[in-house]
Design a protein around this motif. Structure first.
Motif, short mmCIF file in Angstrom:
data_model
loop_
_atom_site.label_atom_id
_atom_site.label_comp_id
_atom_site.label_asym_id
_atom_site.label_seq_id
_atom_site.Cartn_x
_atom_site.Cartn_y
_atom_site.Cartn_z
N ASP A 87 22.99 -2.69 40.66
CA ASP A 87 23.22 -2.51 39.23
C ASP A 87 22.95 -3.81 38.50
O ASP A 87 23.60 -4.82 38.72
CB ASP A 87 24.67 -2.07 38.99
N ILE A 88 21.95 -3.80 37.64
CA ILE A 88 21.65 -5.03 36.90
C ILE A 88 22.32 -5.03 35.53
O ILE A 88 22.08 -5.91 34.72
CB ILE A 88 20.12 -5.22 36.75
N GLY A 89 23.13 -4.03 35.27
CA GLY A 89 23.81 -3.97 33.98
C GLY A 89 22.90 -3.47 32.89
O GLY A 89 21.89 -2.80 33.14
N ARG A 90 23.21 -3.82 31.67
CA ARG A 90 22.38 -3.40 30.55
C ARG A 90 21.07 -4.16 30.52
O ARG A 90 21.03 -5.32 30.92
CB ARG A 90 23.14 -3.64 29.24
N PRO A 91 20.03 -3.55 30.01
CA PRO A 91 18.76 -4.26 29.94
C PRO A 91 18.87 -5.46 28.97
O PRO A 91 19.63 -5.42 28.01
CB PRO A 91 17.78 -3.23 29.42
N VAL A 92 18.11 -6.50 29.27
CA VAL A 92 18.09 -7.67 28.41
C VAL A 92 17.34 -7.32 27.15
O VAL A 92 16.23 -6.79 27.20
CB VAL A 92 17.42 -8.86 29.14
N PRO A 93 17.93 -7.60 25.96
CA PRO A 93 17.25 -7.24 24.72
C PRO A 93 16.00 -8.11 24.51
O PRO A 93 15.94 -9.25 24.94
CB PRO A 93 18.29 -7.51 23.63
#
Length: 96
Positions: A87-93
């Protein structure tokens, strides 16, 4: 002092409280109050002890009795850990 009305008490529980009252020579209300007091204290103590446990041990307590064997519980734990690693979490904006 306030009153409390509890509806839909299972007959077996009521019978247990009545038997407790008879053994202790108390009224049904007295025995019920003592049982509630003891139950609330026990739940409070268990909650305090549980809050001090590491998260993994708390999860084990929550899932106690769910798995048919320790091997099954261990496999579940390994699967959770694998999912967590991937799980890499939320995508980087994109700030362009």
């Amino acid at each position: 002092m306030g009153d409390l009305l509890i509806r839909n008490i299972p007959e077996a529980l009521r019978a247990d409280i009545e038997a407790l009252a008879r053994r202790k020579g108390q009224s049904l209300s007295e025995a019920a109050r003592e049982a509630l007091r003891a139950g609330v204290a026990a739940v409070g103590k268990a909650t305090e002890e549980n809050d001090r446990l590491p998260a993994g041990d708390r999860l084990k307590a929550i899932f106690a009795g769910v798995f048919e064997s320790d091997d099954e519980a261990e496999a579940f734990q390994k699967e959770l850990e694998a999912m967590r690693r991937n799980d890499i979490g939320r995508p980087v904006p994109d700030f362009e």
